[in-house]
Design an enzyme around this catalytic site. Structure first.
Site, PDB file in Angstrom:
ATOM      1  N   ARG A  48      -7.776  -0.257  -6.351  1.00  0.00           N
ATOM      2  CA  ARG A  48      -7.831   0.998  -5.656  1.00  0.00           C
ATOM      3  C   ARG A  48      -7.999   2.408  -6.508  1.00  0.00           C
ATOM      4  O   ARG A  48      -7.055   2.676  -7.299  1.00  0.00           O
ATOM      5  CB  ARG A  48      -6.500   1.186  -4.552  1.00  0.00           C
ATOM      6  CG  ARG A  48      -6.566  -0.068  -3.557  1.00  0.00           C
ATOM      7  CD  ARG A  48      -5.450   0.186  -2.439  1.00  0.00           C
ATOM      8  NE  ARG A  48      -6.188   1.039  -1.418  1.00  0.00           N
ATOM      9  CZ  ARG A  48      -5.463   1.592  -0.439  1.00  0.00           C
ATOM     10  NH1 ARG A  48      -3.907   1.473  -0.260  1.00  0.00           N
ATOM     11  NH2 ARG A  48      -6.053   2.054   0.553  1.00  0.00           N
ATOM     12  N   LYS A  70      -4.439  10.181   3.471  1.00  0.00           N
ATOM     13  CA  LYS A  70      -5.030   9.173   4.284  1.00  0.00           C
ATOM     14  C   LYS A  70      -5.916   9.750   5.392  1.00  0.00           C
ATOM     15  O   LYS A  70      -5.826  10.963   6.009  1.00  0.00           O
ATOM     16  CB  LYS A  70      -4.136   8.543   5.398  1.00  0.00           C
ATOM     17  CG  LYS A  70      -4.464   7.662   6.186  1.00  0.00           C
ATOM     18  CD  LYS A  70      -5.444   6.391   5.877  1.00  0.00           C
ATOM     19  CE  LYS A  70      -4.773   5.856   4.706  1.00  0.00           C
ATOM     20  NZ  LYS A  70      -5.872   4.968   4.118  1.00  0.00           N
ATOM     21  N   ARG A 109       0.854  -1.133  -0.021  1.00  0.00           N
ATOM     22  CA  ARG A 109      -0.151   0.110   0.043  1.00  0.00           C
ATOM     23  C   ARG A 109       0.883   1.301   0.008  1.00  0.00           C
ATOM     24  O   ARG A 109       2.172   1.112   0.186  1.00  0.00           O
ATOM     25  CB  ARG A 109      -1.036  -0.082   1.262  1.00  0.00           C
ATOM     26  CG  ARG A 109      -0.636  -0.540   2.540  1.00  0.00           C
ATOM     27  CD  ARG A 109       0.671   0.061   3.215  1.00  0.00           C
ATOM     28  NE  ARG A 109       0.488   1.528   3.499  1.00  0.00           N
ATOM     29  CZ  ARG A 109       1.229   2.485   3.496  1.00  0.00           C
ATOM     30  NH1 ARG A 109       2.527   1.931   3.592  1.00  0.00           N
ATOM     31  NH2 ARG A 109       0.887   3.672   3.811  1.00  0.00           N
ATOM     32  N   GLY A 110       0.121   2.363  -0.296  1.00  0.00           N
ATOM     33  CA  GLY A 110       1.047   3.789  -0.361  1.00  0.00           C
ATOM     34  C   GLY A 110       1.089   3.842  -1.774  1.00  0.00           C
ATOM     35  O   GLY A 110       1.453   3.013  -2.402  1.00  0.00           O
ATOM     36  N   ASP A 161      -1.932  10.917  -1.939  1.00  0.00           N
ATOM     37  CA  ASP A 161      -2.282  10.074  -2.736  1.00  0.00           C
ATOM     38  C   ASP A 161      -2.746  10.477  -4.073  1.00  0.00           C
ATOM     39  O   ASP A 161      -2.634  10.073  -5.157  1.00  0.00           O
ATOM     40  CB  ASP A 161      -3.720   9.293  -2.205  1.00  0.00           C
ATOM     41  CG  ASP A 161      -3.066   8.481  -1.006  1.00  0.00           C
ATOM     42  OD1 ASP A 161      -3.045   8.870  -0.117  1.00  0.00           O
ATOM     43  OD2 ASP A 161      -2.724   7.164  -1.279  1.00  0.00           O
TER      44      ASP A 161
END
Ligand code: MRU
Length: 344
Positions: free
Chosen positions: A89, A246, A46-47, A235
């Site tokens: 995602r 986040k 993730r990230g 993001d």
């Protein structure tokens, strides 16, 4: 961290299983693109920058898996894989950016062999460039931080969110590398706890001073002057300077503004989205279990309603600077962002 979050080895992808941290540092091996898609969905990786590289390596596996005898057939197989990887995602733009880069390289060739080679070469380049980009972000960002700064960060924008070194945590690493003493306060980052599980893990691994706090203590920590700067990753950043990051980033930015604490965002240019407006972007909504449970323990009544967005939007007026590999952007962001892309 010396260990890479994701790596290509012998026609397979090796990645740290981030769902097992901090208890176990174990690796997952993927040999099929669908395994990469599942790893992204399950947050094994993730990230934003890390899933960019994961997506690109996913296409590299799809190229190997393809039985296509002609170039058009192979491009068709890659397009199918791209769609599945893209749908894992929705919020971080880096994933689609990486997939596009690989496809652009692929369609330049007209033989199966050349396409396969260019897909992997492009993915490898994205992985190598990611580290160099983070080091450059770190160098620029370290100028904003002084000796004995105590810096709050949220989620994990570190080595584990990239191939290595990190964006926001890259700035912390770079600040320490040039000899300044720096301490980090990491928010726990409910519901998935990227802060306590991942940020605290990698900073401790590298010998960087870190304390964790519950998300609910952020106001207390700022009001009591226990931090003097905040830095987060991103993001997606729009031309207007709106930052998607986040969930919980927005409330930290409001608190920081109220307490006159500088609030910085660190992100590569691949995180910028110059086309869309805030309302165009899908905020990923995640499984209610993440909120009603801590691990396997139920912490809420049966059938309670849950709102579980993974990201929020911080408006540009709350951001004191956006640190990129090409330098630090200042308000008004619409002008500084345009300029940096014009001179890119
Ligand atoms: O849901 P995640 O863990 O993928 O969310 C990650 C973040 O929000 C990070 O802060 C962001 O991707 C920047 S990482 C360099």
């Amino acid at each position: 961290m010396v260990v890479k979050t994701i790596e290509w080895k012998n026609n397979s992808v090796i990645m740290i299983d981030q769902t097992k941290l901090p208890q176990d540092l174990v690796f997952v091996k993927c040999t099929k693109y669908i395994e990469i898609a599942n790893a992204i969905k399950k947050l094994i990786i993730r990230g934003a920058p890390a899933i960019c590289v994961a997506g690109a390596y996913g296409l590299s596996l799809a190229a190997i898996e393809s039985k296509a005898a002609a170039a058009e057939e192979l491009i068709h197989d890659l397009e199918n894989a791209k769609k599945i990887l893209f749908e894992t995602r929705p919020t971080a733009i880096n994933l689609s950016w990486g997939l596009e880069k690989v496809m652009q390289a692929a369609i330049k060739h007209n033989s199966v062999n050349k396409i396969k080679k260019s897909v992997l070469a492009t993915a490898n380049k994205l992985a190598i460039d990611d580290v160099a980009t983070n080091v450059a972000i770190g160098k620029h960002g370290s100028k904003l931080f002084g000796d004995n700064d105590v810096v709050m960060t949220h989620c994990n924008a570190g080595s584990l969110a990239t191939v290595s070194y990190g964006t926001a945590l890259g700035v912390i690493r770079s600040t320490k590398e040039i000899g300044k003493k720096v301490k980090v306060i990491a928010t726990e980052t409910r519901p998935i706890q990227q802060g306590s599980r991942l940020t605290a893990f990698e900073l401790k691994y590298d010998g960087i001073d870190v304390d964790i706090i519950p998300d609910t203590a952020a106001g207390y920590v700022m009001a009591n002057k226990l931090v003097n700067k905040v830095i987060v990753g991103a993001d997606r950043i729009l031309l207007t300077g709106h930052v998607f990051n986040k969930i919980g980033t927005y409330q930290l930015a409001i608190l920081a503004k109220h307490h006159q604490i500088p609030f910085y965002v660190a992100a590569p240019l691949s995180t910028f989205d110059l086309k869309h407006k805030p309302d165009d972007i899908t905020i990923e909504q995640r499984n209610p279990n993440e909120v009603t449970n801590i691990g396997n323990n139920k912490t809420a009544p049966e059938d309670v309603g849950v709102i579980n967005p993974a990201f929020d939007i911080t408006p540009p007026s709350m951001i004191n600077g956006i640190i990129t590999e090409k330098g630090i952007l200042e308000q008004p962001y619409e002008i500084s962002i345009k300029k940096i892309f014009e001179t890119k």
